[in-house]
Design a protein around this motif. Structure first.
Motif, PDB file in Angstrom:
ATOM      1  N   VAL B 272      40.590 -21.170   5.517  1.00 57.08           N
ATOM      2  CA  VAL B 272      42.170 -21.088   5.586  1.00 57.08           C
ATOM      3  C   VAL B 272      42.650 -20.066   4.766  1.00 57.08           C
ATOM      4  O   VAL B 272      43.716 -19.393   5.078  1.00 57.08           O
ATOM      5  N   TYR B 273      42.424 -19.894   3.462  1.00 56.27           N
ATOM      6  CA  TYR B 273      42.761 -18.945   2.640  1.00 56.27           C
ATOM      7  C   TYR B 273      42.185 -17.557   3.091  1.00 56.27           C
ATOM      8  O   TYR B 273      43.033 -16.532   2.998  1.00 56.27           O
ATOM      9  N   GLY B 274      40.878 -17.358   3.481  1.00 57.26           N
ATOM     10  CA  GLY B 274      40.535 -16.210   4.255  1.00 57.26           C
ATOM     11  C   GLY B 274      41.496 -15.695   5.224  1.00 57.26           C
ATOM     12  O   GLY B 274      42.105 -14.441   5.095  1.00 57.26           O
ATOM     13  N   LEU B 275      42.042 -16.711   5.844  1.00 58.44           N
ATOM     14  CA  LEU B 275      42.666 -16.253   7.065  1.00 58.44           C
ATOM     15  C   LEU B 275      44.330 -15.792   6.761  1.00 58.44           C
ATOM     16  O   LEU B 275      44.838 -14.761   7.022  1.00 58.44           O
ATOM     17  N   LEU B 276      44.659 -16.612   5.672  1.00 60.36           N
ATOM     18  CA  LEU B 276      46.040 -16.446   4.920  1.00 60.36           C
ATOM     19  C   LEU B 276      46.239 -15.005   4.328  1.00 60.36           C
ATOM     20  O   LEU B 276      46.957 -14.125   4.355  1.00 60.36           O
ATOM     21  N   ILE B 277      44.918 -14.589   3.800  1.00 59.04           N
ATOM     22  CA  ILE B 277      44.981 -13.046   3.286  1.00 59.04           C
ATOM     23  C   ILE B 277      44.687 -12.127   4.561  1.00 59.04           C
ATOM     24  O   ILE B 277      45.488 -10.948   4.552  1.00 59.04           O
ATOM     25  N   THR B 278      44.046 -12.454   5.544  1.00 60.75           N
ATOM     26  CA  THR B 278      43.639 -11.476   6.641  1.00 60.75           C
ATOM     27  C   THR B 278      44.957 -11.180   7.553  1.00 60.75           C
ATOM     28  O   THR B 278      45.096 -10.050   7.940  1.00 60.75           O
ATOM     29  N   VAL B 279      45.452 -12.197   8.075  1.00 56.54           N
ATOM     30  CA  VAL B 279      46.652 -12.121   9.026  1.00 56.54           C
ATOM     31  C   VAL B 279      47.722 -11.316   8.758  1.00 56.54           C
ATOM     32  O   VAL B 279      47.889 -10.386   9.566  1.00 56.54           O
ATOM     33  N   PRO B 280      48.289 -11.430   7.494  1.00 51.94           N
ATOM     34  CA  PRO B 280      49.138 -10.609   7.202  1.00 51.94           C
ATOM     35  C   PRO B 280      48.854  -9.152   7.212  1.00 51.94           C
ATOM     36  O   PRO B 280      49.377  -8.161   7.519  1.00 51.94           O
ATOM     37  N   SER B 281      47.468  -9.066   6.683  1.00 49.26           N
ATOM     38  CA  SER B 281      46.830  -7.683   6.566  1.00 49.26           C
ATOM     39  C   SER B 281      46.912  -6.958   7.993  1.00 49.26           C
ATOM     40  O   SER B 281      47.141  -6.115   8.295  1.00 49.26           O
ATOM     41  N   LEU B 282      46.471  -7.807   8.963  1.00 47.48           N
ATOM     42  CA  LEU B 282      46.267  -7.130  10.201  1.00 47.48           C
ATOM     43  C   LEU B 282      47.803  -7.072  11.037  1.00 47.48           C
ATOM     44  O   LEU B 282      47.835  -5.783  11.559  1.00 47.48           O
ATOM     45  N   VAL B 283      48.622  -7.785  10.687  1.00 49.77           N
ATOM     46  CA  VAL B 283      49.930  -7.285  10.870  1.00 49.77           C
ATOM     47  C   VAL B 283      50.277  -5.992  10.370  1.00 49.77           C
ATOM     48  O   VAL B 283      50.814  -5.369  10.965  1.00 49.77           O
ATOM     49  N   ALA B 284      50.226  -6.009   9.203  1.00 51.16           N
ATOM     50  CA  ALA B 284      50.578  -4.759   8.306  1.00 51.16           C
ATOM     51  C   ALA B 284      49.712  -3.396   9.010  1.00 51.16           C
ATOM     52  O   ALA B 284      50.379  -2.635   8.944  1.00 51.16           O
ATOM     53  N   LEU B 285      48.444  -3.834   9.229  1.00 52.83           N
ATOM     54  CA  LEU B 285      47.698  -2.662   9.890  1.00 52.83           C
ATOM     55  C   LEU B 285      48.173  -2.159  10.914  1.00 52.83           C
ATOM     56  O   LEU B 285      48.423  -1.006  11.111  1.00 52.83           O
ATOM     57  N   TYR B 286      48.765  -3.282  11.980  1.00 54.97           N
ATOM     58  CA  TYR B 286      49.382  -2.737  13.143  1.00 54.97           C
ATOM     59  C   TYR B 286      50.669  -1.801  12.751  1.00 54.97           C
ATOM     60  O   TYR B 286      50.830  -0.719  13.347  1.00 54.97           O
ATOM     61  N   PHE B 287      51.572  -2.434  11.820  1.00 58.67           N
ATOM     62  CA  PHE B 287      52.589  -1.437  11.706  1.00 58.67           C
ATOM     63  C   PHE B 287      52.060  -0.227  10.882  1.00 58.67           C
ATOM     64  O   PHE B 287      52.776   0.842  11.069  1.00 58.67           O
ATOM     65  N   TYR B 288      51.246  -0.286  10.102  1.00 59.84           N
ATOM     66  CA  TYR B 288      50.469   0.899   9.525  1.00 59.84           C
ATOM     67  C   TYR B 288      50.332   2.034  10.560  1.00 59.84           C
ATOM     68  O   TYR B 288      50.523   3.252  10.514  1.00 59.84           O
ATOM     69  N   PHE B 289      49.512   1.550  11.709  1.00 55.86           N
ATOM     70  CA  PHE B 289      49.243   2.679  12.600  1.00 55.86           C
ATOM     71  C   PHE B 289      50.209   2.881  13.290  1.00 55.86           C
ATOM     72  O   PHE B 289      50.403   4.257  13.686  1.00 55.86           O
ATOM     73  N   ALA B 422      41.672  -3.898   7.476  1.00 57.33           N
ATOM     74  CA  ALA B 422      42.460  -5.028   7.158  1.00 57.33           C
ATOM     75  C   ALA B 422      41.918  -6.187   6.555  1.00 57.33           C
ATOM     76  O   ALA B 422      42.626  -6.999   5.997  1.00 57.33           O
ATOM     77  N   ILE B 423      40.789  -6.583   7.036  1.00 58.14           N
ATOM     78  CA  ILE B 423      40.009  -7.916   6.694  1.00 58.14           C
ATOM     79  C   ILE B 423      39.419  -7.454   5.302  1.00 58.14           C
ATOM     80  O   ILE B 423      38.627  -6.786   5.196  1.00 58.14           O
ATOM     81  N   PRO B 424      39.890  -8.318   4.246  1.00 58.87           N
ATOM     82  CA  PRO B 424      39.200  -8.144   2.890  1.00 58.87           C
ATOM     83  C   PRO B 424      37.784  -8.168   2.531  1.00 58.87           C
ATOM     84  O   PRO B 424      37.512  -9.012   3.680  1.00 58.87           O
ATOM     85  N   GLY B 425      37.219  -7.690   1.870  1.00 51.96           N
ATOM     86  CA  GLY B 425      35.753  -7.595   1.743  1.00 51.96           C
ATOM     87  C   GLY B 425      35.310  -9.200   1.539  1.00 51.96           C
ATOM     88  O   GLY B 425      34.576  -9.562   1.861  1.00 51.96           O
TER      89      GLY B 425
END
Lengths: 365, 586
Positions: B272-289, B422-425
């Motif tokens: 769950v914590y992994g997803l909590l870090i990853t999902v906002p990153s994915l959204v951010a990555l989308y806007f980044y692109f 986007a997905i943290p190491g």
């Protein structure tokens, strides 16, 4: 309107100091269209950028009207944004993050020519109408074609009615067909607005069509200033003759000076040439004789009734549509001639070449 | 020449395999499917309330994880750390990028190289150095100030959200610097000149033209920095402790490696914590692109190599140089000097005559034992070498398919290859941990769980996005005609690859390979999560020594780590000569 006196500017590169402009003087009258013409690296763009204030010269003076904007004696350098000149850049420099309207309005809203909001709208629309871009105001700048960008750049330079308009290679980024159209349109626009215009170009045809007067530059020096007609028909040196249009250049020396208003004689590899000599020339002085390819008159049958007739043989004929280009050998010298396309001529033919003295230009060296 | 039908058929198959794009296609999809699979494992783990190999499904993990402390403490902390890092990064990064790219500051090229070189002091080492300097108990600067001014308590506390943001900001400043350098340099100077000619003063022109044109790059930089900042594990772990100032990354670690021992492990909550870090990153990555795509529209491309307009700093150039020096001191010199000092002492001491008499090379004499002996050196070498080679190979294949072919699905391939961005190491490491545990049950003979290979796999996936960006760029630069010319001469695809493409992109590949080696060598959060008795590496040794209170010994090993990286960096400079040109250091 604009006066440039003994302008000098050098750059330091790895090879040491390189003179870009090495003492240039000229004066441009109000409402005149003035061209700085020359090959790349001749210092024409540097001269223009010195006038705009984008480069600071090493020495010299520049006046706009009776206001000095650069003077090395009193260390006066008016900064770019206080000079009030209009400029169109080679890349047009349309700001990609703004609309067409914002681009043109910039000098009036954020620049040095602020006016009230209602006036901004009126003047921007007028400027856009002037360049036939009315209705494009809301268009984002990146969505413009090259030709449209050029028009917007022109509108932006004209919107604050500058005393002097500077154009850096204004047509070089357009394709050939568009360039011809824009050339005439630009000429008509600046003449109508009566704005003093200085433009830089390496295209001799562009300079001839657009400018009232042309300054031909080479290696940082002015080689000749004169009207389009003068520069083309009466080049004062070999460089100008060959850079502006095609030219046949023959070296020789003066054999006989003119006697009471008559013609002199130049001895050259193709034979003795009767020419109108400039004053202040002496016997045995080395000279260059120049004439344009369209100057020689070709005769299929032998003629003796005019001066400067030489027997030659046709080496090559190239048909280019509106004209014929022919290479003719006289003695050991190859000259280029241009004939109308209907002229009957073929390679290998013997032919008499007449060089009318009035079309020969003699200069020292 | 006649050939039997059979041999013609056989050579046809061979030609299609080696001569076509089949090979590249296979490897490209293999690695991208692996990325997808690990991402799905993280998702699946978050819905599995039991052990990894029990196939159950439920929302228990979410109910447990999304508790009051998460909203009251963990999330606010994480966001504050992210914002604080962004603020620090911009405080240093933006002025540095402007000073070194757009002004006449002396020694600019040297300073740019310095900033690139600061990569040799990883976040873990920076954090350790700064703890020694600013911790309220032992901090040298704190003690010094307390003594001088007779203060009652230490004026600075590095063990705080602000401290975490400060260290992470120092870490990520070079990244922003290089993100901004490109757009700052490639700006057509006529855009600014046109504003000056229109009568705009220097400041007006900078405000409305220069900075306005940089907006997409700055926005991209903010998003990227924030994303990276909230996923960093080692700095909040060292400075915040696991309990005092928890953030998502440290919570994930604690769920997998609880201090209470193996019985308290909860993989589901970690998911769950992994997803909590990853999902906002994915959204951010989308806007980044989105912004990056728009920034293409922002660019006025005329195919000219611009020399950007250079601002004259006038008499204030020493201020500019001081600013560069300030950053380098805080980010590199100070922590490094402190650790070198510490590594020469038996334990933490203020510099004094007495301390000076205790200086010895004692820990360096024991260094072979301290780094963990031959086993750790072997593990680290295997990890660094195999990962770099694999990253290069797979990136090459992916870029080949994406840039060089018209095969269906290449867009999808490119997008998947960007996912590790986007997905943290830490999340990847977690996903592989689950796979490793499953592997022990299903194929116990496979050397994966608790070996160096699980670390190789995690680093490979984590570095794939970086590798493919470099190989994509290298391929785009080589005209299709060069490849077509080889084909016309009758060369197979494989021959063309080996004889034409590889030599042309060689320098770029060497750079990417060595840089990957450097980043894998200093990576600490991935190996820490996957650490077992048989796969210790140098970076984890430092961590273990530090956490067990062996501060001086940890310092000595850090100095060794930094020295090895310095050697690697010299090698990169010698082989490719483009350290200062490094576009992306992430």
């Amino acid at each position: 309107m604009l006066k440039v006196v003994n302008l000098k500017k050098a750059y330091t590169s790895e090879a040491g100091k390189v003179g870009a402009v090495e003492g240039v003087d000229f004066e441009v009258q109000a409402g005149e269209v003035f061209a700085l013409l020359g090959p790349s690296g001749c210092g024409k763009t540097t001269t223009l950028r010195c006038i705009a204030g984008l480069e600071t010269p090493d020495s010299g003076q520049i006046w706009i009207g009776d206001r000095p904007i650069y003077d090395d004696r009193s260390k006066l350098v008016v900064p770019v944004h206080r000079r009030g000149v209009g400029m169109v850049f080679q890349s047009y420099a349309i700001w990609p993050h703004m609309t067409v309207f914002d681009n043109v309005a910039f000098p009036l809203v954020r620049g040095g020519f602020r006016v009230s909001k209602s006036e901004v709208k009126e003047r921007v629309n007028n400027a856009l109408r002037l360049v036939q871009m009315d209705g494009f105001g809301d268009r984002p700048a990146p969505l413009l074609s090259g030709g449209q960008q050029q028009r917007v750049a022109l509108a932006r330079a004209l919107v604050y009615e500058p005393q002097v308009l500077l154009l850096d290679e204004p047509l070089s980024n357009l394709d050939a067909k568009l360039r011809q159209g824009m050339r005439l349109e630009l000429r008509e626009l600046v003449t109508r607005l009566h704005v003093t215009t200085i433009f830089v170009t390496h295209d001799q045809e562009e300079a001839l069509v657009l400018a009232d007067r042309i300054a031909v530059m080479q290696n940082g020096l002015l080689k000749q200033i004169g009207s389009s007609r003068d520069v083309y028909l009466r080049p004062t040196n070999g460089f100008v003759a060959q850079f502006v249009g095609d030219a046949n250049v023959i070296a020789g020396h003066i054999e006989k000076l003119a006697a009471n208003g008559g013609m002199g004689v130049v001895q050259s590899p193709i034979g003795r040439l009767s020419c109108w000599l400039p004053k202040s020339m002496g016997v045995n002085e080395k000279v260059t004789v120049m004439f344009r390819p369209e100057s020689p008159v070709l005769h299929a049958e032998r003629r003796h009734d005019a001066p400067n007739i030489f027997p030659g043989s046709v080496k090559r004929v190239v048909f280019v549509g509106s004209r014929l280009h022919c290479d003719i050998e006289i003695g050991s010298v190859l000259i280029r001639g241009e004939m109308p396309s209907w002229f009957e001529i073929s390679a290998g033919q013997a032919i008499d070449v007449e060089l009318p003295p009035a079309r020969l230009q003699v200069s020292p060296g | 020449m006649e050939r039997s039908a059979r041999s013609v058929w056989a050579s046809g198959v061979w030609d299609r395999l080696a001569g076509g794009n089949a090979l590249a296609f296979f490897f490209a999809w293999f690695i991208c499917l692996a990325v997808l699979a690990v991402s799905l494992v993280i998702l699946w783990a978050s819905f599995n309330p039991g052990r990894p190999f029990e196939l159950r499904f439920g929302f228990d993990n979410y109910i447990k994880a999304l508790d009051q402390s998460l909203f009251a403490e963990v999330l606010p902390n994480t966001i504050l750390v992210g914002l604080g890092t962004v603020a620090t990064v911009f405080f240093f990064g933006f002025p540095l990028a402007w000073l070194l790219n757009r002004t006449n500051l002396p020694m600019r090229a040297f300073c740019i190289s310095l900033i690139a070189v600061s990569v040799i002091v990883p976040g873990l080492v920076k954090a350790m150095g700064w703890i020694i300097l600013l911790s309220p108990q032992v901090g040298l600067i704190n003690q010094f100030l307390v003594n001088i001014f007779g203060l009652e308590s230490a004026p600075f506390d590095i063990n705080s959200i602000g401290g975490i943001a400060f260290i992470q900001g120092l870490m990520l400043t070079p990244t922003l610097f290089f993100l901004l350098s490109g757009p700052m340099r490639s700006m057509d100077p006529a855009l600014e000149e046109a504003a000056s000619v229109s009568g705009a003063s220097t400041w007006t022109s900078a405000r409305w033209i220069t900075f306005a044109l940089l907006r997409p790059a700055v926005l991209g930089g903010v998003i990227y920095t924030f994303m990276t900042a909230v996923a960093i594990f080692e700095v909040p772990a060292l400075l915040g402790g696991f309990a005092d100032r928890p953030v998502l990354a440290t919570r994930l670690y604690v769920a997998v490696r609880p201090p209470g021992g193996f019985a308290a492990v909860n993989y589901g909550i970690a998911g769950v914590y992994g997803l909590l870090i990853t999902v906002p990153s994915l959204v951010a990555l989308y806007f980044y692109f989105r912004t990056i795509q728009q920034s293409h529209r922002y660019a006025v491309i005329t195919g000219k190599a611009y020399r950007p307009k250079i601002y004259d700093l006038g008499k204030s150039w020493p201020m500019g140089l001081l600013f560069v020096l300030l950053y380098m001191t805080l980010a590199v010199f100070l922590p490094l000097v402190v650790l070198v000092w510490l590594s020469l002492l038996p334990s933490v001491r203020m510099p004094s005559v007495e301390a000076l008499s205790l200086v010895s090379l004692r820990w360096y004499r024991d260094i072979f034992f301290l780094v963990g002996g031959f086993e750790v050196i072997r593990n680290t070498s295997v990890l660094v070498l195999t990962t770099s080679v694999l990253v290069l190979g797979f990136s090459f294949m992916v870029s080949w398919v994406v840039v060089r072919t018209r095969l269906p699905g290449r867009r999808a391939l490119d997008t998947i290859a960007m996912l590790p961005h986007a997905i943290p190491g830490l999340a990847f490491a977690f996903g592989l941990l689950i796979i490793g545990i499953l592997g022990v049950r299903l194929i116990p003979w496979l050397p994966f769980y608790n070996t160096i290979w699980i670390m190789v796999a995690a680093n490979l996936l984590n570095r794939l996005s970086y590798g493919t960006r470099i190989t994509n760029a290298a391929f785009v630069q080589i005209g299709q005609e060069l490849e077509d010319a080889a084909a016309v001469c009758g060369a197979r695809k494989s021959t063309t690859m080996l004889r034409v493409i590889v030599p042309l992109v060689g320098s770029g590949l060497t750079f990417a390979g060595l840089w990957t080696a450097l980043l894998v060598f200093r990576e600490v959060s991935i190996p820490l999560l996957l650490l077992g008795p048989n796969n210790k590496v140098l970076a984890t040794q430092i961590w273990v020594l530090w956490e067990s209170g062996h501060v001086a010994q940890a310092s000595a090993v850090s100095v060794v780590l930094v020295s090895v990286m310095a050697a690697l960096l010299i090698l990169i400079q010698k082989l490719t000569g483009r350290i200062g040109a490094a576009q992306q250091l992430a």
